[in-house]
Motif scaffolding. Structure first.
Motif, PDB file in Angstrom:
ATOM      1  N   GLU A   1      74.484  34.896  31.927  1.00 22.62           N
ATOM      2  CA  GLU A   1      74.530  33.907  32.755  1.00 22.62           C
ATOM      3  C   GLU A   1      73.951  34.227  34.375  1.00 22.62           C
ATOM      4  N   ALA A   2      74.314  35.361  34.714  1.00 24.34           N
ATOM      5  CA  ALA A   2      73.546  35.718  36.032  1.00 24.34           C
ATOM      6  C   ALA A   2      71.912  36.095  35.971  1.00 24.34           C
ATOM      7  N   SER A   3      71.649  36.309  34.725  1.00 22.75           N
ATOM      8  CA  SER A   3      70.110  36.432  34.426  1.00 22.75           C
ATOM      9  C   SER A   3      69.670  34.990  34.651  1.00 22.75           C
ATOM     10  N   ALA A   4      70.070  34.043  34.177  1.00 18.24           N
ATOM     11  CA  ALA A   4      69.689  32.638  33.877  1.00 18.24           C
ATOM     12  C   ALA A   4      69.733  32.034  35.378  1.00 18.24           C
ATOM     13  N   LEU A   5      70.767  32.482  36.075  1.00 18.53           N
ATOM     14  CA  LEU A   5      70.633  32.001  37.375  1.00 18.53           C
ATOM     15  C   LEU A   5      69.726  32.497  38.402  1.00 18.53           C
ATOM     16  N   ALA A   6      69.641  33.679  38.273  1.00 18.85           N
ATOM     17  CA  ALA A   6      68.742  34.576  39.038  1.00 18.85           C
ATOM     18  C   ALA A   6      67.058  34.065  38.770  1.00 18.85           C
ATOM     19  N   MET A   7      66.881  33.614  37.677  1.00 26.00           N
ATOM     20  CA  MET A   7      65.533  33.456  37.325  1.00 26.00           C
ATOM     21  C   MET A   7      65.432  31.800  37.657  1.00 26.00           C
ATOM     22  N   HIS A   8      66.240  31.266  37.523  1.00 30.51           N
ATOM     23  CA  HIS A   8      66.197  29.789  38.002  1.00 30.51           C
ATOM     24  C   HIS A   8      65.846  29.771  39.488  1.00 30.51           C
ATOM     25  N   ILE A   9      66.637  30.522  40.285  1.00 34.32           N
ATOM     26  CA  ILE A   9      66.544  30.540  41.771  1.00 34.32           C
ATOM     27  C   ILE A   9      65.276  31.245  42.061  1.00 34.32           C
ATOM     28  N   ALA A  10      64.879  32.110  41.508  1.00 30.26           N
ATOM     29  CA  ALA A  10      63.823  32.777  42.100  1.00 30.26           C
ATOM     30  C   ALA A  10      62.399  32.305  41.624  1.00 30.26           C
ATOM     31  N   ALA A  11      62.392  31.562  40.531  1.00 25.46           N
ATOM     32  CA  ALA A  11      61.263  30.743  40.206  1.00 25.46           C
ATOM     33  C   ALA A  11      61.106  29.688  41.088  1.00 25.46           C
ATOM     34  N   SER A  12      62.094  29.066  41.838  1.00 27.81           N
ATOM     35  CA  SER A  12      61.813  27.863  42.651  1.00 27.81           C
ATOM     36  C   SER A  12      61.689  28.256  44.146  1.00 27.81           C
ATOM     37  N   ILE A  13      61.926  29.640  44.518  1.00 27.15           N
ATOM     38  CA  ILE A  13      61.528  29.863  45.766  1.00 27.15           C
ATOM     39  C   ILE A  13      60.370  30.979  45.898  1.00 27.15           C
ATOM     40  N   GLY A  14      59.838  31.470  44.603  1.00 27.27           N
ATOM     41  CA  GLY A  14      58.870  32.312  44.845  1.00 27.27           C
ATOM     42  C   GLY A  14      58.990  33.663  45.167  1.00 27.27           C
ATOM     43  N   VAL A  15      60.272  34.342  44.720  1.00 26.94           N
ATOM     44  CA  VAL A  15      60.417  35.800  44.783  1.00 26.94           C
ATOM     45  C   VAL A  15      60.869  36.431  43.595  1.00 26.94           C
TER      46      VAL A  15
ATOM     47  N   TYR B   1      58.520  40.819  45.692  1.00 28.17           N
ATOM     48  CA  TYR B   1      59.909  41.598  46.457  1.00 28.17           C
ATOM     49  C   TYR B   1      60.124  41.165  47.860  1.00 28.17           C
ATOM     50  N   MET B   2      58.904  40.484  48.443  1.00 29.10           N
ATOM     51  CA  MET B   2      58.881  40.270  49.966  1.00 29.10           C
ATOM     52  C   MET B   2      59.279  38.703  50.100  1.00 29.10           C
ATOM     53  N   MET B   3      59.710  38.385  51.214  1.00 29.07           N
ATOM     54  CA  MET B   3      59.927  36.895  51.715  1.00 29.07           C
ATOM     55  C   MET B   3      58.684  36.154  51.654  1.00 29.07           C
ATOM     56  N   PRO B   4      58.679  34.925  51.225  1.00 30.04           N
ATOM     57  CA  PRO B   4      57.404  34.117  51.073  1.00 30.04           C
ATOM     58  C   PRO B   4      56.583  34.175  52.467  1.00 30.04           C
ATOM     59  N   GLU B   5      57.253  34.274  53.540  1.00 33.02           N
ATOM     60  CA  GLU B   5      56.392  34.350  54.899  1.00 33.02           C
ATOM     61  C   GLU B   5      55.760  35.628  54.770  1.00 33.02           C
ATOM     62  N   ASP B   6      56.277  36.604  54.412  1.00 38.17           N
ATOM     63  CA  ASP B   6      55.664  37.829  54.393  1.00 38.17           C
ATOM     64  C   ASP B   6      54.619  38.019  53.516  1.00 38.17           C
ATOM     65  N   GLN B   7      54.724  37.320  52.289  1.00 33.17           N
ATOM     66  CA  GLN B   7      53.723  37.304  51.254  1.00 33.17           C
ATOM     67  C   GLN B   7      52.341  36.705  52.067  1.00 33.17           C
ATOM     68  N   ALA B   8      52.495  35.613  52.662  1.00 35.58           N
ATOM     69  CA  ALA B   8      51.508  35.043  53.481  1.00 35.58           C
ATOM     70  C   ALA B   8      50.719  35.822  54.203  1.00 35.58           C
ATOM     71  N   ILE B   9      51.804  36.558  55.116  1.00 33.25           N
ATOM     72  CA  ILE B   9      51.001  37.496  56.383  1.00 33.25           C
ATOM     73  C   ILE B   9      50.109  38.691  55.503  1.00 33.25           C
ATOM     74  N   LEU B  10      50.762  39.193  54.669  1.00 32.50           N
ATOM     75  CA  LEU B  10      50.011  40.524  53.824  1.00 32.50           C
ATOM     76  C   LEU B  10      48.753  39.858  53.107  1.00 32.50           C
ATOM     77  N   ARG B  11      48.736  38.500  52.624  1.00 29.60           N
ATOM     78  CA  ARG B  11      47.529  38.022  52.088  1.00 29.60           C
ATOM     79  C   ARG B  11      46.552  37.816  53.029  1.00 29.60           C
ATOM     80  N   ASP B  12      46.949  37.337  54.191  1.00 25.25           N
ATOM     81  CA  ASP B  12      45.892  37.039  55.139  1.00 25.25           C
ATOM     82  C   ASP B  12      45.286  38.405  55.780  1.00 25.25           C
TER      83      ASP B  12
END
Length: 394
Positions: free
Chosen positions: A103-117, A266-277
């Motif tokens: 159950e924890a795996s299912a919830l974690a994967m659902h949340i992570a996929a929706s926010i990109g982490v 493993y980073m916050m989405p805004e950090d992902q954008a900073i690093l890509r730039d």
């Protein structure tokens, strides 16, 4: 925060910590402190069962779309629970094909996929996005050494972020702009804070308590059928922004580039954008190298380059401090006294200890601009820049 999310959060901040405290006390009293088998089995099962009950309620509730911050916080709580199950031997990637915490795996994967982490707890959950209530933020235990580790990691990460922000603000101005010198000084001040924060951490943190009671919560574990490495204090963009803008590390160098790709989720989405730039930007070192032949005699060049080289020295000093003190004092040293049967699960990143040490040594030497024949460093370029300083500035 809805009632089911709030109830799970209260549990993570209270009973969850109590269970972990009790188990850590039992483990630490043993001659083999790394052993978790046969210790506190009833407590382990109660921890697993109570956490599962909360998560089943949350799964049944479904996505309430309360925004990124709430989703990320809930993911952190699920991740803390799964990491504790791994720490206490309730799951083991060496023997399990998939996570028994379905159950924890299912919830974690659902949340992570929706926010990109990544679908497990990350450094941000404990350090930079960990809301305190009545002065207390979330941790696995109430142990002083865990609090020390999280506190000083948080201080260091936030100071690295300030240093990176100052360097990024130089980019649109150019290294010759008068304000660039102010930004170099701001960056140096922030890096000095990192160095000083690390020094206090290493003077305060007990090596055995860290090794046996803190580090094990950062182990790799399954989420569903996929094994995810442990959270790492370097899982934010700032330190790599500094690497690349100073020019000490390069994104197109294969091993460094692989590290960047591996850490993105493993980073916050805004950090992902900073690093890509940042990965597509020209480094400040290369800008100084390009203008050195024409402008090395200018007073601004001498002053600005001196300030820039000071940043390179500080960054290298911090890298050496981390490697020579944290890695060797808190991992390599205690590992020598550990029973060999536990060595296969020692590192949070997955690779065996010797492989990890080799990678960390190479990274230290890149950040320090050390002379190496076997890997790419900027030792030669730094020497050229130092040679371009006048005698009054050398």
């Amino acid at each position: 925060m809805n009632s089911k999310v709030a109830a799970f959060d209260r549990w993570i901040r209270t009973d969850f910590v109590t269970f972990n405290n009790e188990l850590e006390a039992g483990y630490y009293e043993q001659e083999d402190r790394a052993n978790v088998t046969g210790v506190g089995e009833a407590t382990k099962r109660q921890l697993e069962s109570e956490g599962r009950d909360h998560i089943i309620e949350l799964l049944a509730q479904g996505n309430t779309d309360e925004g990124f911050d709430q989703a990320f916080d809930l993911l952190g709580n699920v991740g803390l629970y799964m990491a504790a199950c791994r720490r206490h031997g309730l799951t083991d990637p060496d023997t399990d094909r998939t996570s028994p915490q379905h159950e924890a795996s299912a919830l974690a994967m659902h949340i992570a996929a929706s926010i990109g982490v990544v679908p497990r707890f990350a450094t941000a959950h404990l350090c930079t996005h960990n809301r305190a209530i009545d002065g207390q933020y979330k941790r696995f235990t109430d142990l002083d050494d865990e609090r020390c580790f999280v506190d000083y990691n948080s201080k260091g990460i936030l100071a690295f972020k300030r240093a990176a922000d100052a360097l990024m603000r130089v980019l649109p101005l150019g290294v010759s702009h008068p304000i660039a010198l102010d930004l170099f000084k701001a960056c140096a001040h922030a890096l000095e804070e990192v160095r000083d924060s690390n020094r206090i951490l290493f003077e305060t943190l007990d090596p055995d308590r860290f090794f046996y009671c803190v580090r094990p919560y950062y182990k790799p574990h399954h989420v569903g059928s996929q094994v995810y490495r442990g959270a790492n204090a370097g899982d934010f963009a700032g330190i790599n922004v500094i690497d690349m803008l100073l020019g000490l590390c390069q994104a197109n160098e294969p091993s460094y580039g692989r590290m960047l790709v591996e850490k993105f989720l493993y980073m916050m989405p805004e950090d992902q954008a900073i690093l890509r730039d940042c990965m597509r930007r020209r480094s400040l070192m290369d800008e100084f190298l390009a203008i050195a032949p024409e402008h090395h005699g200018s007073s601004w060049y001498q002053e600005h380059l001196s300030a820039f080289l000071r940043l390179c020295e500080l960054h290298g000093e911090i890298a050496s401090q981390h490697h020579d003190q944290l890695v060797h004092t808190y991992i390599v040293g205690p590992a020598k006294a550990m029973d060999q049967k536990h060595m296969g699960q020692l590192t949070a990143s997955g690779p065996a200890l010797q492989g990890l040490l080799k990678a960390l040594t190479d990274l230290r030497d890149r950040r320090a601009g050390a002379h190496r024949e076997d890997i790419l460093t900027r030792h030669r370029e730094l020497s050229l820049l130092r040679a371009s300083l006048g005698s009054d500035h050398g």
